[in-house]
Design a protein around this motif. Structure first.
Motif, PDB file in Angstrom:
ATOM      1  N   GLU A  95      13.251   9.779  17.788  1.00  0.00           N
ATOM      2  CA  GLU A  95      14.002   9.139  16.700  1.00  0.00           C
ATOM      3  C   GLU A  95      14.977   8.092  17.223  1.00  0.00           C
ATOM      4  O   GLU A  95      15.082   6.997  16.677  1.00  0.00           O
ATOM      5  CB  GLU A  95      14.754  10.174  15.863  1.00  0.00           C
ATOM      6  CG  GLU A  95      13.909  10.887  14.852  1.00  0.00           C
ATOM      7  CD  GLU A  95      13.255   9.953  13.843  1.00  0.00           C
ATOM      8  OE1 GLU A  95      13.928   9.066  13.278  1.00  0.00           O
ATOM      9  OE2 GLU A  95      12.052  10.110  13.628  1.00  0.00           O
ATOM     10  N   GLY A 105      16.391  -1.961  16.492  1.00  0.00           N
ATOM     11  CA  GLY A 105      17.595  -2.764  16.693  1.00  0.00           C
ATOM     12  C   GLY A 105      17.429  -3.852  17.739  1.00  0.00           C
ATOM     13  O   GLY A 105      17.955  -4.950  17.598  1.00  0.00           O
ATOM     14  N   SER A 157      14.804   3.948  16.686  1.00  0.00           N
ATOM     15  CA  SER A 157      15.962   3.217  16.186  1.00  0.00           C
ATOM     16  C   SER A 157      16.356   2.106  17.163  1.00  0.00           C
ATOM     17  O   SER A 157      16.651   0.977  16.756  1.00  0.00           O
ATOM     18  CB  SER A 157      17.121   4.187  15.968  1.00  0.00           C
ATOM     19  OG  SER A 157      18.262   3.508  15.546  1.00  0.00           O
TER      20      SER A 157
END
Length: 82
Positions: free
Chosen positions: A27, A35, A31
């Motif tokens: 996870e 980004g 992320s």
């Protein structure tokens, strides 16, 4: 309250992608990729030795599978691929 370990990200040689510790969870990696707008991460162990590579596409498929848990670490992903 449980202690947490800081997730380290180091930019590798130009074009090779960000280097991350292989204990990062899937996870967090997804992320980070979103980004940083990258499609892969270079995995390193605690001695900063390269241990593998994961791709955004591969992690997305894994996240949608029955084998996925939110505690799955990137080192486990590399082990599953072998």
């Amino acid at each position: 309250m449980t202690p947490t370990m800081t997730q380290h990200v180091v930019l590798d040689r130009p074009g090779s992608g960000p280097r991350v510790c292989d204990d990062m969870t899937v996870e967090v990696a997804l992320s980070l990729m979103a980004g940083a707008r990258v499609d892969h991460l270079v995995l390193c162990d605690r001695d900063e030795q390269r241990t593998g590579l994961v791709t955004l596409a591969g992690l997305a498929v894994l996240r949608d599978s029955a084998a996925y848990t939110d505690r799955l670490q990137l080192r486990d992903v590399v082990s599953l691929a072998r």
